[in-house]
Write a protein that holds these residues in place. Structure first.
Motif, PDB file in Angstrom:
ATOM      1  N   ARG A  58       0.618  -1.293   0.163  1.00  0.00           N
ATOM      2  CA  ARG A  58       0.027  -0.010  -0.157  1.00  0.00           C
ATOM      3  C   ARG A  58       0.792   1.461  -0.016  1.00  0.00           C
ATOM      4  O   ARG A  58       0.464   2.318  -0.612  1.00  0.00           O
ATOM      5  CB  ARG A  58      -0.949   0.009   1.127  1.00  0.00           C
ATOM      6  N   ASP A  62      -1.140   2.203  -5.793  1.00  0.00           N
ATOM      7  CA  ASP A  62      -2.417   2.781  -5.429  1.00  0.00           C
ATOM      8  C   ASP A  62      -3.446   1.314  -5.745  1.00  0.00           C
ATOM      9  O   ASP A  62      -4.532   1.338  -5.083  1.00  0.00           O
ATOM     10  CB  ASP A  62      -3.024   3.669  -6.584  1.00  0.00           C
ATOM     11  N   ASN A  63      -3.020   0.260  -6.313  1.00  0.00           N
ATOM     12  CA  ASN A  63      -3.745  -0.694  -6.710  1.00  0.00           C
ATOM     13  C   ASN A  63      -2.581  -1.969  -7.069  1.00  0.00           C
ATOM     14  O   ASN A  63      -1.647  -1.621  -7.263  1.00  0.00           O
ATOM     15  CB  ASN A  63      -4.842  -0.474  -7.611  1.00  0.00           C
TER      16      ASN A  63
END
Length: 198
Positions: A58, A62-63
């Motif tokens: 994290r 972002d993903n």
């Protein structure tokens, strides 16, 4: 026959130059501006592996779309997370010899090659004109058994047949892994996997 002799001579010259280069102490600047001296690659080196630890994705991404690879140059570690978070891998790596050979930032996997061929970059060829223009797949290939090509020209995450390089500043810019580790990472990653070098 002449071409075969020329190729064999070039390969021998390349291997001899590589052995001489590998046997020489490597100097690299650390973040504090002091010089780190890598001893002869043939010597056993005891390392403090306290910075070789698992991380959460994290703070860095972002993903996890298409999965994510984080390469930490300081700890000489590569982290991989699958897109569904079911797989996390941590691998020791070789890293670039000096800061000027190191590229940091965001990129992605743009191509995957099993049994890659190797060509020296123009700057490598300028420094080492005796190196061959091409080395095909096999035990003499500096890219090992698999290579992940990044969106940055000349930069790869690849294997190495010279296992002494792992855990050291030993590359001309690429990130190296043991062949068994790059084979595993190769199977886990996709074209489009995001990559961050810090």
């Amino acid at each position: 026959m002449t071409n075969e002799r020329s190729t064999n001579f070039d390969r021998r010259a390349f291997l001899a130059a590589g052995a001489a280069f590998a046997g020489a102490p490597a100097l690299a600047q650390t973040e504090l501006g002091t010089t780190e001296v890598e001893r002869d690659i043939n010597e056993a080196v005891v390392r403090n592996i306290s910075s070789f630890r698992s991380l959460d994705w994290r703070p860095y991404f972002d993903n996890l779309n298409n999965g994510a690879v984080l390469v930490d140059i300081t700890s000489r570690a590569l982290h991989y997370w699958s897109s569904d978070e079911s797989v996390y891998k941590l691998y020791p790596t070789s890293v670039p010899l000096t800061e000027d050979l190191t590229k940091k930032g965001r990129t992605r996997v743009v191509r995957k090659v099993e049994g890659p061929s190797w060509r020296p970059t123009p700057s490598m060829k300028k420094r080492n004109p005796e190196w061959p223009d091409h080395v095909g797949p096999g035990p003499d290939n500096p890219l090992g058994t698999h290579a992940l090509y990044l969106s940055w020209t000349y930069y790869r995450i690849h294997g190495t047949h010279d296992t002494r390089k792992i855990g050291r500043r030993s590359s001309n810019g690429c990130i190296g892994l043991y062949n068994e580790h790059i084979s595993e990472l190769f199977a886990l990653t996709n074209v489009g996997t995001q990559v961050l070098l810090i």
